[in-house]
Scaffold this motif. Sequence first.
Motif, PDB file in Angstrom:
ATOM      1  N   ALA A  87       0.754  -1.065   0.052  1.00 35.39           N
ATOM      2  CA  ALA A  87       0.054   0.071   0.022  1.00 35.39           C
ATOM      3  C   ALA A  87       0.780   1.201   0.247  1.00 35.39           C
ATOM      4  O   ALA A  87       1.832   1.191   0.510  1.00 35.39           O
ATOM      5  N   LEU A  88       0.449   2.208  -0.479  1.00 40.37           N
ATOM      6  CA  LEU A  88       0.670   3.507  -0.360  1.00 40.37           C
ATOM      7  C   LEU A  88      -0.295   4.289   0.884  1.00 40.37           C
ATOM      8  O   LEU A  88      -1.782   4.316   0.775  1.00 40.37           O
ATOM      9  N   CYS A  89       0.298   4.151   2.221  1.00 47.08           N
ATOM     10  CA  CYS A  89      -0.668   4.720   3.117  1.00 47.08           C
ATOM     11  C   CYS A  89      -0.100   6.170   3.803  1.00 47.08           C
ATOM     12  O   CYS A  89       1.018   6.239   3.888  1.00 47.08           O
ATOM     13  N   SER A  99       5.591  -1.550   0.378  1.00 53.27           N
ATOM     14  CA  SER A  99       4.662  -0.428   0.702  1.00 53.27           C
ATOM     15  C   SER A  99       5.540   0.855   1.017  1.00 53.27           C
ATOM     16  O   SER A  99       6.617   1.031   1.365  1.00 53.27           O
ATOM     17  N   LEU A 116       2.970  13.356  -3.033  1.00 53.46           N
ATOM     18  CA  LEU A 116       2.191  12.034  -3.443  1.00 53.46           C
ATOM     19  C   LEU A 116       2.067  11.552  -4.843  1.00 53.46           C
ATOM     20  O   LEU A 116       2.235  10.577  -5.363  1.00 53.46           O
ATOM     21  N   THR A 160       2.800   4.627  -8.576  1.00 47.63           N
ATOM     22  CA  THR A 160       1.446   3.981  -8.155  1.00 47.63           C
ATOM     23  C   THR A 160       1.149   2.617  -8.658  1.00 47.63           C
ATOM     24  O   THR A 160       0.455   1.685  -8.235  1.00 47.63           O
ATOM     25  N   PHE A 178       1.110  -0.773  -6.478  1.00 48.98           N
ATOM     26  CA  PHE A 178       0.298  -0.866  -5.260  1.00 48.98           C
ATOM     27  C   PHE A 178      -1.006  -1.676  -5.355  1.00 48.98           C
ATOM     28  O   PHE A 178      -1.471  -1.382  -6.425  1.00 48.98           O
ATOM     29  N   HIS A 187      -3.234  -1.118  -2.793  1.00 47.54           N
ATOM     30  CA  HIS A 187      -4.055  -0.449  -1.928  1.00 47.54           C
ATOM     31  C   HIS A 187      -3.503   0.847  -1.798  1.00 47.54           C
ATOM     32  O   HIS A 187      -2.460   1.182  -1.346  1.00 47.54           O
ATOM     33  N   MET A 188      -4.487   1.822  -1.925  1.00 48.63           N
ATOM     34  CA  MET A 188      -4.368   3.324  -1.451  1.00 48.63           C
ATOM     35  C   MET A 188      -4.861   3.559  -0.179  1.00 48.63           C
ATOM     36  O   MET A 188      -6.187   3.590  -0.207  1.00 48.63           O
ATOM     37  N   LEU A 208      -5.441  12.995  -4.223  1.00 45.60           N
ATOM     38  CA  LEU A 208      -4.827  11.412  -4.144  1.00 45.60           C
ATOM     39  C   LEU A 208      -5.517  10.657  -4.919  1.00 45.60           C
ATOM     40  O   LEU A 208      -5.089   9.724  -5.597  1.00 45.60           O
ATOM     41  N   PHE A 249      -4.650   8.261  -7.940  1.00 49.41           N
ATOM     42  CA  PHE A 249      -5.011   6.862  -8.164  1.00 49.41           C
ATOM     43  C   PHE A 249      -6.309   6.640  -8.460  1.00 49.41           C
ATOM     44  O   PHE A 249      -7.121   6.433  -7.735  1.00 49.41           O
ATOM     45  N   ARG A 285      -9.052   1.231  -2.770  1.00 44.58           N
ATOM     46  CA  ARG A 285      -8.890   2.546  -2.430  1.00 44.58           C
ATOM     47  C   ARG A 285      -9.757   2.861  -1.094  1.00 44.58           C
ATOM     48  O   ARG A 285     -10.809   2.732  -1.158  1.00 44.58           O
TER      49      ARG A 285
END
Length: 264
Positions: A9-11, A36, A87, A92, A95, A97-98, A141, A145, A153
């Motif tokens: 993920a990008l968290c 991640s 960001l 992306t 990944f 999950h965002m 964001l 994404f 997402r």
Amino acid sequence: MEVIDLGKALCVITGASRGFGYCLALHLSTLLKSGSILVLIARSEGKLRELQAEIRSSGVTEETLKIKNVAADLGKKEGVQEVVRVLTETETSSFNHMLLINNAASLGDISKFVVNLTDLEEVDQYFSFNFSSALCLTASLLKHFGKRSGLKRTVVNISSLCALKPFKSWSLYCSSKAARNMLFQVLAEEDPDIRVLNYAPGPLDTEMQVAARSQSGDPELRETYARLHESGQLISCSQSTSKLVHLLLKDQFKSGCHIDFYDV
């Protein structure tokens, strides 16, 4: 069935330098798959470095999780632009999950009743930080994404009982929390592909609570929070973080709903 991690993920966590955001970053750093990226946003670069060091001391390595600290004032246009720049420069495609957690918020001047809020600049500055920045950051964001197969997402708004119930002398805070709740409800209606949650963490034992029981203009409210503190009824950040993480892993909430700590 509850999963055991949040994927590759990008968290992104705003307001990560203290309190609930700090605790949440520590917890989530252990639940992100290798590769991640964890983006920590707050005004204080020093506090963000302390948080990053604590995450690393827990055994989370650079090879497993990349951490990006972004010191920015979300109450200012330049601060939001800097976060968006960082960001949107992130690759992306890898990944699945965002996860964006809009945690940053402030009480504002809780000594004032509605009739005392006559300074337009003061009100505008408050809402720029507490509402507008969350809207613009989320929109930017989500644009970056876009919807694609295999990508989940999730957008979390850290809400409050104040989004649902009026508190005397807390008009700015209540109004911004109510506005944010509605914003994310609308987002959930507009795009069913996005998982949206308004989570109220409960009365947390933080610096904000110290202000609540010492600076509130309404004496009843000061007394209420003083009693909660004295009787040990305030909630620890780790307790509330665990419940939010449980909700995210189980992922069975209705998108756009408001869930309180005491509902879980």
